[in-house]
Design a protein around this motif. Structure first.
Motif: not given
Ligand SMILES: [Zn+2]
Length: 466
Positions: A286, A288, A293, A354, A356, A358
């Motif tokens: 992702c 980040a 993931h 995370c 991000c 998620r």
């Molecule tokens: Zn992430």
């Protein structure tokens, strides 16, 4: 997104996929784009529900799994979620090859799509799945690619393997020409530009640079090693004339030393993805950029460490620990893969949500294939990744490398050096092979470039067998 991109995404593609072809791909995508923000508990509940559906079906309709359950004295409902899956044995690759008939469902779902893995690691594995699984695979891919900014209708450059060249020079049949035309037309409407990454000499790389300048892709999708070669070429020529182009890397491992040149050539948006033919996309990085993931709604992905003299005991890898990838495909009921060890090694990622936002679990990295095992002078097995670990710290001096062990056990270490490669670096490499490959003659070759296989991939560790 430009006007055409918006028109394609909002009108053309939905009309085609959902209206004309009656494909549920976009509905699945909307679902996955919503579930990706759920809490880990909610995701685990979704996964457990899909897992129970798969296991009940496998027990009722798939002879191989029926026998496994009976041998273990288990009923499908004894496995309540992914944490109970370890009560079933791991399906090894060889076993998967030998159980195609027994793993084919006798009812409840039918194989509609057949594929096989390429035979580079030995005999190919034949497998199949139903069309409804294909729609989930496509939706997973669109979600993962979407994290890097890819969307249907975006101008995209696919610097990808072209497959084996066609043999002979007879004229293609009408059906074949029609098929080729349809593929070309489809790609033009989607604005996907495909370039074969098989040959990567200076002239071919210059041509790719020209295509980037002309087509101005919004995203580049590439074989990891091909993208790294392209990036180095762009830097050597000082050819970058563009802003940030997100790069989605797949099919091969992205080595730590590849990321920096790719970021300099295309900008910081470099995304690694990981998948295998049997289940398609498994995980995606992702924005980040802190691991990949896994697609928890459609797969159960375990990273497993074997213990005991024969590796008969298994346990989940701890965060940061290397283990085998074991995958269960929740959407393939036609020829199920339950706890399938696909032959890859990965490092288990950090737990927790995370940056991000998620909660989907992460792999820290995917390291390579289990079968890349070298032997030392006494015949002891040596992890083929020993050089990866050392060379990761020598990225300033080594562009690329390849380890080849011949049938007579001699090893050639091929290095594409940078300008800072010197005797001290050679000393570190020598110490590495003396430590890990005692009794084996090792030849160091400094080369300008590394060979690429016919499929367009470059193997980091090659073990030549009989
Ligand atoms: Zn992430």
């Amino acid at each position: 997104m430009d006007a055409y991109g918006q028109f394609y995404a909002r009108v053309l593609n939905p009309a085609w996929e959902t209206g004309l072809r009656r494909r549920p791909t976009l509905r699945h995508l909307r679902y996955l784009e919503e579930t990706q923000w759920r809490s880990l508990d909610e995701l685990a509940a979704i996964q457990a529900g899909e897992l129970r559906r798969l296991l009940r079906h496998a027990f009722a309709n798939v002879p191989h799994y029926r026998a496994l359950f009976e041998k273990a004295g288990l009923r499908p409902d004894d496995i309540r979620g992914a944490e109970d899956l370890a009560r079933l044995p791991i399906l090894e690759r060889d076993r998967a090859r030998d159980t195609v008939d027994e793993r084919t469902a006798t009812a409840g779902a039918a194989v509609e799509i057949r594929k096989s893995t390429s035979g580079t690691m030995g005999r190919p594995l034949v497998f199949g799945y139903e069309r409804s699984s294909e729609f989930w695979r496509q939706a997973c891919k669109l979600r993962g690619y979407g994290w890097a900014g890819y969307h249907p209708g975006a101008r995209s450059l696919h610097y990808w393997g072209g497959g084996p060249p066609s043999v002979g020079n007879e004229a293609p049949s009408f059906a074949k020409r029609l098929r080729t035309f349809k593929v070309r037309a489809d790609r033009a409407v989607r604005r996907e530009h495909y370039v074969d990454c098989g040959r990567r000499g200076a002239a071919e790389l210059d041509a790719v640079v020209a295509i980037i300048e002309r087509e101005q892709p919004e995203v580049i999708v590439c074989y990891s090693q091909a993208g790294a070669d392209l990036a180095r070429h762009v830097l050597e020529r000082g050819a970058r004339t563009w802003g940030t182009i997100p790069v989605l890397c797949g099919a091969e491992r992205l080595l730590p030393a590849d990321r920096e040149p790719m970021e300099r050539a295309f900008g910081p948006a470099v995304f690694e993805t990981y998948g295998c033919r049997e289940v398609m996309l498994i995980s995606t990085e992702c924005d980040a950029h802190d691991g990949q993931h896994v697609s928890m709604e459609t797969l159960v992905v375990e990273v497993v460490v074997r213990e005991g003299a024969q590796g008969e005991k298994t346990r989940p890898a701890r965060p940061g620990e290397l283990g085998e990838v074991v995958v269960t495909d929740l959407t393939n009921l036609a020829m199920p893969f339950i706890r399938y060890a696909n032959g890859d090694l990965a490092v288990a990622g950090k737990p927790g949500t995370c940056a991000c936002g998620r909660a989907l679990p992460r792999l820290a990295s995917v390291e390579g294939r289990v079968t890349e095992t070298l032997v030392d002078g006494s015949g002891a097995r040596v992890n083929g990744l020993v050089f990866n670990v050392v060379i990761a710290h020598l990225a300033h001096a080594i562009h690329q490398f390849q380890v080849v062990q011949r049938k007579d056990r001699s090893v050639t270490l091929r290095i594409v050096p940078t300008a800072t490669f010197d005797a001290s670096i050679e000393g570190v490499l020598r110490a590495t092979w003396q430590k890990y490959l005692a009794g084996i003659p090792v030849t160091l070759e400094l080369v300008d470039e590394l060979p690429i296989s016919k499929s367009g991939k470059r193997q980091v560790v090659v073990v030549e067998r009989d």
